[in-house]
Design a protein around this motif. Structure first.
Motif, PDB file in Angstrom:
ATOM      1  N   MET A  36     -13.316 -29.619  28.889  1.00 51.03           N
ATOM      2  CA  MET A  36     -12.862 -28.469  28.187  1.00 51.03           C
ATOM      3  C   MET A  36     -11.314 -28.672  27.422  1.00 51.03           C
ATOM      4  O   MET A  36     -11.499 -28.460  26.185  1.00 51.03           O
ATOM      5  CB  MET A  36     -12.139 -27.391  29.014  1.00 51.03           C
ATOM      6  CG  MET A  36     -11.810 -26.150  28.300  1.00 51.03           C
ATOM      7  SD  MET A  36     -11.316 -24.776  29.452  1.00 51.03           S
ATOM      8  CE  MET A  36      -9.440 -25.121  29.735  1.00 51.03           C
ATOM      9  N   TYR A  37     -10.706 -29.683  27.769  1.00 51.04           N
ATOM     10  CA  TYR A  37      -9.237 -30.130  26.837  1.00 51.04           C
ATOM     11  C   TYR A  37      -9.701 -31.117  26.016  1.00 51.04           C
ATOM     12  O   TYR A  37      -9.270 -31.145  24.938  1.00 51.04           O
ATOM     13  CB  TYR A  37      -8.015 -30.257  27.920  1.00 51.04           C
ATOM     14  CG  TYR A  37      -7.347 -29.317  28.386  1.00 51.04           C
ATOM     15  CD1 TYR A  37      -6.575 -28.475  27.536  1.00 51.04           C
ATOM     16  CD2 TYR A  37      -7.558 -28.865  29.571  1.00 51.04           C
ATOM     17  CE1 TYR A  37      -5.928 -27.263  28.030  1.00 51.04           C
ATOM     18  CE2 TYR A  37      -7.201 -27.512  30.025  1.00 51.04           C
ATOM     19  CZ  TYR A  37      -6.324 -26.943  29.414  1.00 51.04           C
ATOM     20  OH  TYR A  37      -5.713 -25.774  29.834  1.00 51.04           O
ATOM     21  N   ILE A  38     -10.500 -32.067  26.110  1.00 52.74           N
ATOM     22  CA  ILE A  38     -11.111 -32.862  25.380  1.00 52.74           C
ATOM     23  C   ILE A  38     -11.741 -32.202  24.099  1.00 52.74           C
ATOM     24  O   ILE A  38     -11.425 -32.542  23.147  1.00 52.74           O
ATOM     25  CB  ILE A  38     -12.242 -33.906  25.884  1.00 52.74           C
ATOM     26  CG1 ILE A  38     -11.387 -34.888  26.743  1.00 52.74           C
ATOM     27  CG2 ILE A  38     -13.066 -34.695  24.957  1.00 52.74           C
ATOM     28  CD1 ILE A  38     -12.316 -35.868  27.533  1.00 52.74           C
ATOM     29  N   GLY A  39     -12.455 -31.148  24.509  1.00 54.28           N
ATOM     30  CA  GLY A  39     -13.012 -30.239  23.316  1.00 54.28           C
ATOM     31  C   GLY A  39     -11.956 -29.636  22.559  1.00 54.28           C
ATOM     32  O   GLY A  39     -12.162 -29.659  21.225  1.00 54.28           O
ATOM     33  N   ILE A  40     -10.856 -29.282  23.105  1.00 59.14           N
ATOM     34  CA  ILE A  40      -9.790 -28.546  22.473  1.00 59.14           C
ATOM     35  C   ILE A  40      -9.230 -29.455  21.580  1.00 59.14           C
ATOM     36  O   ILE A  40      -8.902 -29.212  20.345  1.00 59.14           O
ATOM     37  CB  ILE A  40      -8.744 -28.001  23.478  1.00 59.14           C
ATOM     38  CG1 ILE A  40      -9.199 -26.812  24.136  1.00 59.14           C
ATOM     39  CG2 ILE A  40      -7.534 -27.763  22.934  1.00 59.14           C
ATOM     40  CD1 ILE A  40      -8.564 -26.300  25.271  1.00 59.14           C
ATOM     41  N   ILE A  41      -8.768 -30.929  22.036  1.00 57.18           N
ATOM     42  CA  ILE A  41      -8.271 -31.979  21.167  1.00 57.18           C
ATOM     43  C   ILE A  41      -9.155 -32.114  19.888  1.00 57.18           C
ATOM     44  O   ILE A  41      -8.593 -32.166  18.864  1.00 57.18           O
ATOM     45  CB  ILE A  41      -8.216 -33.232  21.990  1.00 57.18           C
ATOM     46  CG1 ILE A  41      -6.929 -32.901  22.952  1.00 57.18           C
ATOM     47  CG2 ILE A  41      -7.643 -34.317  21.131  1.00 57.18           C
ATOM     48  CD1 ILE A  41      -6.703 -34.060  24.013  1.00 57.18           C
ATOM     49  N   PHE A  42     -10.518 -32.341  20.278  1.00 52.83           N
ATOM     50  CA  PHE A  42     -11.306 -32.606  19.164  1.00 52.83           C
ATOM     51  C   PHE A  42     -11.374 -31.507  18.089  1.00 52.83           C
ATOM     52  O   PHE A  42     -11.687 -31.634  16.776  1.00 52.83           O
ATOM     53  CB  PHE A  42     -12.726 -33.200  19.459  1.00 52.83           C
ATOM     54  CG  PHE A  42     -12.717 -34.548  20.023  1.00 52.83           C
ATOM     55  CD1 PHE A  42     -12.782 -35.553  19.285  1.00 52.83           C
ATOM     56  CD2 PHE A  42     -13.092 -34.863  21.120  1.00 52.83           C
ATOM     57  CE1 PHE A  42     -12.790 -36.652  19.373  1.00 52.83           C
ATOM     58  CE2 PHE A  42     -13.152 -36.177  21.679  1.00 52.83           C
ATOM     59  CZ  PHE A  42     -12.820 -37.089  20.653  1.00 52.83           C
ATOM     60  N   LEU A  43     -11.272 -30.150  18.534  1.00 50.70           N
ATOM     61  CA  LEU A  43     -11.195 -29.058  17.550  1.00 50.70           C
ATOM     62  C   LEU A  43     -10.059 -29.422  16.566  1.00 50.70           C
ATOM     63  O   LEU A  43      -9.991 -28.984  15.379  1.00 50.70           O
ATOM     64  CB  LEU A  43     -11.278 -27.809  18.521  1.00 50.70           C
ATOM     65  CG  LEU A  43     -12.532 -27.444  18.788  1.00 50.70           C
ATOM     66  CD1 LEU A  43     -12.346 -25.965  19.611  1.00 50.70           C
ATOM     67  CD2 LEU A  43     -13.635 -27.195  17.814  1.00 50.70           C
ATOM     68  N   GLY A  44      -9.062 -29.878  17.331  1.00 51.55           N
ATOM     69  CA  GLY A  44      -7.788 -30.125  16.653  1.00 51.55           C
ATOM     70  C   GLY A  44      -7.877 -31.191  15.387  1.00 51.55           C
ATOM     71  O   GLY A  44      -7.418 -31.035  14.287  1.00 51.55           O
ATOM     72  N   ILE A  45      -8.457 -32.212  16.007  1.00 51.69           N
ATOM     73  CA  ILE A  45      -8.814 -33.468  15.014  1.00 51.69           C
ATOM     74  C   ILE A  45      -9.802 -33.005  13.777  1.00 51.69           C
ATOM     75  O   ILE A  45      -9.558 -33.320  12.745  1.00 51.69           O
ATOM     76  CB  ILE A  45      -9.485 -34.359  15.803  1.00 51.69           C
ATOM     77  CG1 ILE A  45      -8.490 -34.991  17.155  1.00 51.69           C
ATOM     78  CG2 ILE A  45     -10.068 -35.605  14.811  1.00 51.69           C
ATOM     79  CD1 ILE A  45      -9.036 -35.999  17.697  1.00 51.69           C
TER      80      ILE A  45
END
Length: 335
Positions: free
Chosen positions: A106-115
Motif C-alpha cells: 500500500m505504501y509502495i503504491g503511495i510512494i509511486f503515486l508521488g513519483i
C-alpha cells in the motif's frame, strides 16, 4: 507498519465490534474488491507485458501494477481469517506475514503515486528538463529498486519480530505476538508510514497547483476556445483524485484511532465508532487496486494504444491519437 487486523483493546465483551460487521459485511466487501481488482490488474499486467519500458512513466506504472497484485494476493487470507473460517495458525500468519505485505505494498503504491506526480511536474511545468538523466529509464529503474529496498527494510522486521508464543485458549491479537523490540519497531514504522503519506500528499498538492497553473496558461496562449486544456487537466488530476479517494480518509482517522487504543479517556462507544471508521477507510485504501487502472488509461498513451489494439478497435484509436498528437504539438509535455 500497522497490521491490517488491528482491533480495539477492550476490557469487556460489550465493547467488542459488532460481529455481523466484522465477520460478514467487511469480508464480503473485501471479496468484491478482490474479484474486481484481480480481474482489472490481471488485464493490466497482460497489457503492460506488451509495452516496452522505454519511458520513465511506464516504468513507474509497471511497479504500481506489481504492488497492487501483491496486495491483492493478501486479501483471500484476510477474508478467510476475518470471516472466522480459519484457525488460530491462520490468524498468526495474517499478523506475521499477510498484514505486513498488505501495508508494504500500500505504501509502495503511495510512494509511486508521488513519483508519478513529480514526473508529470517536470514534464509539464519544466518540459526543457525532459531530456535530463534524472528522467531517464535507467534512473527510473534505479529509483524503483530503491523504493522497494527501503520499504522492505522497514517492513521485514515486523515479520521477524512477530515471533512470540500465544495462548491457544485465547483469541490471538497481533500485538500479543510481538516482542518488546517488535512493538517498538511497530511504532517506529507507523510514524515512518504516516510521514511518507504526509510528504507525498504535500508534494502532490504543490505539484498539481503548479501543473494546473501551467496548463491554464498554455490553454490561454495556444488553444483559446477549445477544450484541450480542460481535457489535459482532467487527465493529469486522475492521480490526485485516486489519492484523495483511497488514502486521505484512512490517514485522517488513523491518528485518533491509534490514540484511542492507548488513551483511557475514550468511551467504549467512541472506540467502537473509531474502529468502524478505520475499517471502512482501510477498505477504501484497499480499493485503490480497482482505481489505479483509471490512471493507466488516462495518463498512459501506450497503455491506451495496446488496450484498444487488443480489443480490436484500432480505427477509433487512430482518430484519438491524431487528435492527441495535435494537442501534444502545441502543448509539449502534456501527454
Amino acid at each position: 507498519m500497522s497490521n491490517v487486523t488491528e482491533e480495539p483493546k477492550e476490557n469487556n465483551s460489550d465493547c467488542d465490534p459488532n460481529a455481523e460487521v466484522v465477520t460478514k459485511v467487511l469480508p464480503t466487501m473485501y471479496t468484491l474488491v478482490f474479484i474486481v481488482g484481480l480481474l482489472l490488474n490481471g488485464l493490466n499486467l497482460w497489457i503492460f507485458c506488451y509495452i516496452p519500458s522505454n519511458r520513465s512513466f511506464v516504468v513507474y506504472l509497471k511497479n504500481i501494477v506489481i504492488a497492487d497484485l501483491l496486495m491483492i494476493f493478501t486479501f483471500p487470507v484476510k477474508i478467510i481469517s476475518d470471516a472466522g473460517f480459519g484457525n488460530e495458525q491462520l490468524r498468526v500468519f495474517v499478523c506475521r506475514f499477510s498484514a505486513v505485505v498488505f501495508y508494504l505494498n500500500m505504501y509502495i503504491g503511495i510512494i509511486f503515486l508521488g513519483i508519478l506526480g513529480s514526473d508529470r511536474y517536470f514534464k509539464v511545468v519544466r518540459p526543457l528538463n525532459g531530456s535530463s538523466s534524472v528522467q531517464s529509464v535507467f534512473y527510473s529503474k534505479l529509483i524503483s529498486a530503491l523504493v522497494w529496498t527501503l520499504m522492505a527494510f522497514i517492513s521485514i522486521p515486523n515479520m521477524i519480530l512477530t515471533n512470540q508464543q500465544y495462548d491457544t485458549t485465547k483469541k490471538v491479537t497481533c500485538a500479543k505476538l510481538k516482542s518488546d523490540l517488535g512493538i517498538t519497531w511497530h511504532i517506529i514504522s507507523n510514524y515512518i508510514s504516516i510521514g511518507i503519506f504526509v510528504l507525498v500528499f504535500s508534494l502532490l498538492l504543490i505539484f498539481y497547483v503548479s501543473i494546473s497553473r501551467k496548463i491554464y496558461q498554455s490553454h490561454q496562449r495556444f488553444r483559446r476556445g477549445s477544450n484541450a486544456g480542460r481535457k489535459s487537466t482532467r487527465n493529469i488530476y486522475s492521480i490526485l483524485i485516486v489519492f484523495f479517494v483511497c488514502f486521505v480518509p484512512y490517514h485522517l482517522c488513523r491518528i485518533p484511532y491509534t490514540i484511542s487504543q492507548t488513551d483511557n479517556g475514550y468511551t467504549c462507544q467512541q472506540k467502537k465508532s473509531l474502529f468502524y471508521v478505520k475499517e471502512v477507510t482501510l477498505l477504501l485504501s484497499a480499493a485503490n487496486v480497482c482505481l489505479d487502472p483509471v490512471i493507466y488509461f488516462f495518463m498512459c498513451q501506450p497503455f491506451r494504444q495496446m488496450l484498444f489494439k487488443k480489443l480490436g478497435i484500432e480505427d477509433r484509436l487512430q482518430e484519438t491519437d491524431k487528435a492527441s498528437c495535435k494537442v501534444s504539438s502545441s502543448q509539449p509535455g502534456l501527454i
